[in-house]
Design a protein around this motif. Structure first.
Motif, PDB file in Angstrom:
ATOM      1  N   THR A 145       0.814  -1.220   0.000  1.00 55.83           N
ATOM      2  CA  THR A 145       0.000   0.000   0.000  1.00 55.83           C
ATOM      3  C   THR A 145       0.846   1.267   0.000  1.00 55.83           C
ATOM      4  N   ARG A 155       2.529   1.905  -3.325  1.00 58.64           N
ATOM      5  CA  ARG A 155       1.533   2.327  -4.321  1.00 58.64           C
ATOM      6  C   ARG A 155       1.160   3.791  -4.114  1.00 58.64           C
ATOM      7  N   HIS A 156       1.010   4.174  -2.834  1.00 55.44           N
ATOM      8  CA  HIS A 156       0.694   5.576  -2.519  1.00 55.44           C
ATOM      9  C   HIS A 156       1.823   6.506  -2.972  1.00 55.44           C
ATOM     10  N   ARG A 157       3.078   6.073  -2.742  1.00 56.13           N
ATOM     11  CA  ARG A 157       4.218   6.896  -3.151  1.00 56.13           C
ATOM     12  C   ARG A 157       4.194   7.133  -4.666  1.00 56.13           C
ATOM     13  N   GLU A 165      -8.031   8.455  -7.359  1.00 58.47           N
ATOM     14  CA  GLU A 165      -7.071   7.472  -6.864  1.00 58.47           C
ATOM     15  C   GLU A 165      -6.213   8.056  -5.739  1.00 58.47           C
ATOM     16  N   VAL A 166      -6.080   9.383  -5.730  1.00 56.08           N
ATOM     17  CA  VAL A 166      -5.143  10.035  -4.813  1.00 56.08           C
ATOM     18  C   VAL A 166      -5.811  10.574  -3.553  1.00 56.08           C
ATOM     19  N   ILE A 219      -5.707   8.807   0.061  1.00 50.41           N
ATOM     20  CA  ILE A 219      -4.472   8.416   0.749  1.00 50.41           C
ATOM     21  C   ILE A 219      -4.435   9.049   2.136  1.00 50.41           C
ATOM     22  N   ASN A 220      -4.084   8.267   3.165  1.00 53.08           N
ATOM     23  CA  ASN A 220      -4.089   8.785   4.539  1.00 53.08           C
ATOM     24  C   ASN A 220      -2.999   9.819   4.763  1.00 53.08           C
ATOM     25  N   ASP A 271       0.842   8.693   5.461  1.00 49.64           N
ATOM     26  CA  ASP A 271       1.574   8.315   4.248  1.00 49.64           C
ATOM     27  C   ASP A 271       1.932   9.546   3.427  1.00 49.64           C
ATOM     28  N   LYS A 272       0.975  10.485   3.331  1.00 50.95           N
ATOM     29  CA  LYS A 272       1.226  11.698   2.552  1.00 50.95           C
ATOM     30  C   LYS A 272       2.435  12.457   3.088  1.00 50.95           C
TER      31      LYS A 272
END
Length: 839
Positions: free
Chosen positions: A542, A545-547, A603-604, A607-608, A611-612
């Motif tokens: 996860t 993928r977020h990065r 999709e963006v 994101i929590n 993580d951001k």
């Protein structure tokens, strides 16, 4: 296959010894294993019968910029074995060099790494100085000849080697010797020293159209200097210009081989491959009465008709983009008259009818031969084979595209796919044929309409407040803008009218179909690669993928801002001729990026925050490091620019001479100036040390130290005098100004390249700062992206995307009036004060 080549060159002093070592594969070139045979002869006694010593003396004692040697590069027929090749070259040397001129030659045999094709060739160096039975020392041999008393001067250079007549004799001699050797050793191949144009003209005169067509290509040639550089350093170390020369050379060789094979196929000497049969049958099927008529007239006019016909087609294509050009219209009229005149002269002649019938019979016979080969050799009918051929062709295009796009990063693939979806093949073909003028005219008109709207509003306000001066200025501005709009409308309608002509529509249909086919394959390939990559991304943990998602979106936003600036720059230049294509490409890219941002937004946004923040810190660190690297590069480039600028300065630095003067003097003196200068610097330093010792020593030591100082001063006086002589001799040299100009030009080229590098660095820094700014604004919850960016596309492109060109009939101004268009400059990610949805 035997291939004629005789390249005649001259080498300046300073390069003879190293070149001789290179061709003889001696010293640092011993590692090369392609040497077949080497020989030298007619060497003066002072050389000790050593070729390298002779050429070293030539470098040392020939005057600056004089010829130290001349050289033949000779292709040897690959059919010959090594001993036959040696005999051939020895025969040429005996016949053309004889016993009068010192020579060195070497035969090499190399192989093409890709095709395995053999390249048997010879390098033959010789001196122009003719032996006259007078023994001279090397210091004298290379001096200017003394006609009154030959023994007091150097060996005289034979000026015959400079004449064109001698070169033509040599070319013919090399042809005769090769053909004689081929015949003697049982080979049917022959070479021809004549130019391709001469041989093609002869073939046309003889009515041998197939042979004439095989000779319609560029000559195969590559300078020895570039070839040697590539052999030693490799292709990637060549300059862009040198790479272009090598690419053209390889392309010419490939085309020659292909054309010779096609000629042998048509003559029935070899059975072609299946795909070659299909390609040729496709060509034959296109030969209607008009095509046969042109072929016949071309034969009768020895190629003159095709020259005029192809030039007419070129002019007609140019007229699509500039239909009112008087120069092009006049040229078109003249070419059409010339073609009619050619047709009227020959079309009723007996010879015309005879050749026409012969061509029809030849084409029918060739078609029958190919269909028989398909049936008997490949066991297929034409329709089946044609279908297989088209499928294989599509497959090969897809393979090449896959190789190309696999190297691209994911965002580039997304851009390309979106661009392909945005623009219809019909519109793209129209833009290409009109040199992208329709796009730029549309955008220019949109800009004028925006300005016109603002001016009309300002005029209303001015009239309310009775400002007479402002009213007059605004009315003039409005009049000028309306005039510009009318001019754009007239120009665009002229282009559309030209496109509606039969020939233009044929060109448009042909190009549209080509683009449509290629686009379909491209989309399929890109989709396949993207699906695989996105599938791999979705399988990532996860956080990874977020990065990836966040980095992509920051890059997208930064690219959007960068392209908006570029687009604004191109629009403001208001030069359709120069910036039409840039406006088209940049505008489509902005639209593509905006659409990708829209589709990827959901999709963006989920994101929590943890993580951001972690990812933002990673990106920030990386971009700051990148800025540090770019800053370092910037300092180095700026330092180099400063240094070269100082070198190019006209300010004197020594003896009233500029830096360029001194560099030129050093080159002409073959380094003697710099060597002497270093000695002077060393002596001056030693003298200063002695002077310091003298001042700090007691009276007993001072006389001895002073004596050493006087000795150094005497030595310095000698070297300063030598420096003056070197400067005087060098400046009086005829080539001084030429060498100075060349050195100056080299430094200016380097300066220009450095200035371009600096612009690239600044552009990269700007993009990096933009990414950091985007992160900051996101973190401060100021950088808010609208969920739906409203994009009104180019109205003419919209028409093209929904209609066929032949159905289009419109006035540019009317189209613009019925489509509200804000323009790409208003397409931006908005900054809003109120709280919105962050990335």
């Amino acid at each position: 296959m035997a291939e004629y080549r005789l390249s005649y060159k001259r080498g300046k002093s300073g390069y003879a010894n190293s070149h001789a070592a290179y061709i003889l594969r001696e010293h640092k070139y011993q590692y090369k294993e392609d040497l077949i045979y080497k020989e030298y002869g007619n060497l003066p006694k002072f050389s000790g019968n050593n070729a390298l010593d002779f050429w070293y003396a030539a470098d040392e004692f020939e005057g600056i910029n004089r010829n130290a040697y001349r050289e033949f590069e000779l292709n040897i027929p690959n059919e010959l074995n090594h001993q036959e090749a040696i005999n051939l070259i020895k025969g040429f040397v005996t016949k053309e060099i004889g016993e009068n001129f010192p020579y060195t030659f070497a035969i090499h045999e190399s192989f093409n790494k890709e095709t395995g094709e053999k390249n048997l060739h010879c390098h033959l160096m010789f001196s122009e100085r003719k032996l006259d039975n007078i023994e001279r020392e090397k210091e004298v041999f290379f001096k200017k000849a003394n006609t009154k008393n030959p023994s007091l001067g150097g060996a005289k250079k034979d000026r015959i080697w400079k004449s064109k007549e001698r070169l033509l004799q040599l070319r013919k001699s090399w042809e005769i010797l090769q053909n004689s050797s081929l015949e003697k050793n049982g080979f049917s191949e022959r070479v021809d020293c004549r130019s391709l144009a001469e041989r093609r003209k002869e073939a046309l005169e003889q009515g041998d159209l197939n042979k004439a067509e095989s000779l319609e290509r560029d000559a195969i040639n590559l300078s020895g200097k570039v070839m040697r550089k590539m052999e030693i350093m490799g292709y990637n170390k060549l300059s862009q210009e040198e790479k272009k020369q090598v690419d053209n050379f390889n392309q010419a060789k490939k085309l020659k081989k292909e054309k010779e094979r096609k000629l042998n196929i048509r003559k029935g000497k070899i059975i072609p491959k299946e795909f070659e049969i299909i390609e040729r049958l496709d060509e034959i099927n296109k030969f209607d009465e008009g095509a046969i008529k042109r072929l016949t007239l071309n034969i009768l006019t020895k190629g003159e008709l095709n020259q005029n016909y192809y030039e007419l087609r070129r002019v007609e294509r140019a007229l699509i983009a500039a239909p009112t050009s008087k120069i092009l219209l006049k040229k078109k009229s003249n070419l059409e008259s010339k073609i009619r005149e050619i047709a009227d002269t020959h079309i009723l002649s007996y010879k015309y009818n005879r050749i026409t019938e012969q061509l029809k019979r030849d084409l029918a016979r060739e078609k029958e031969m190919h269909l028989e080969n398909l049936k008997n050799v490949y066991k297929k009918e034409y329709t089946v084979s044609k279908k297989d051929f088209d499928e294989e062709k599509t497959k090969n295009i897809a393979i090449k595209l896959r190789e190309k796009y696999t190297k691209k990063d994911t965002l580039e693939l997304m851009y390309k796919l979106e661009e392909l979806n945005l623009v219809s093949s019909n519109y793209k073909a129209t833009q290409i044929l009109t040199n992208y003028k329709l796009e730029s005219l549309t955008k220019s008109s949109l800009r004028y309409k925006e300005e016109l709207k603002a001016k009309n509003n300002a005029l209303i306000n001015a009239r309310l407040f009775s400002n007479e001066l402002s009213i007059k200025v605004l009315e003039n501005d409005i009049k000028e803008l309306n005039s510009k709009l009318e001019k754009n409308t007239l120009e665009s309608n002229n282009i559309l009218n030209e496109l509606n002509k039969k020939h233009s529509l044929e060109e448009l249909d042909k190009l549209t179909n080509l683009i449509e086919n290629n686009t379909s394959i491209e989309k399929s390939v890109i989709n396949e690669i993207l699906e695989n990559r996105l599938a791999k991304r979705n399988s990532l943990p996860t956080f990874e993928r977020h990065r990836t998602l966040i980095i992509d979106n920051i890059n997208l936003m930064a690219d959007l801002e960068k392209n908006k600036k570029l687009y604004t720059y191109f629009i403001e230049k208001n030069n359709p001729e120069k910036y039409g294509k840039s406006i088209y490409l940049t505008g489509v890219k902005i639209e593509a990026i905006s659409n990708i941002i829209n589709t990827r937004y959901n999709e963006v946004k989920g994101i929590n925050i943890v993580d951001k923040n972690t990812i933002f810190n990673e990106i920030r660190t990386k971009e700051k490091n990148n800025i540090a690297i770019l800053n370092d590069r910037e300092i180095r480039v700026k330092t180099a620019i400063t240094n070269i600028t100082e070198l190019l300065s006209s300010d004197p630095v020594r003896n009233n001479l500029t830096s360029i003067d001194l560099i030129t003097i050093n080159k002409i003196s073959k380094g003697k100036f710099s060597l002497n200068y270093r000695i002077i610097e060393s002596l001056e330093e030693k003298k200063q040390d002695l002077e310091k010792q003298f001042n700090s020593s007691n009276f007993l030591k001072k006389p001895f130290i002073m004596k050493e100082i006087k000795t150094k001063e005497k030595e310095l006086s000698t070297y300063y005098e030598l420096e003056r002589k070197i400067i005087a001799i060098s400046k009086s040299n005829k080539s001084f100004n030429q060498e100075k100009e060349k050195i100056t030009l080299d430094f200016k080229k380097s300066l220009s390249k450095l200035e371009k590098d600096l612009k690239i660095i600044n552009s990269e820094k700007s993009l990096t700062f933009k990414k950091l700014q985007i992160i900051k604004e996101i973190e401060e919850r100021k950088y808010i992206k609208e969920k739906d960016i409203k994009l009104s596309i180019n109205p003419i492109r919209k028409l093209y995307n929904t209609h066929k060109f032949k159905e289009l009939s419109y006035n540019l101004n009317e189209v613009l009036q019925t489509h509200e268009e804000r323009g790409y400059n208003n397409l931006e990610i908005k900054l809003e004060k109120e709280r919105g949805i962050s990335l």
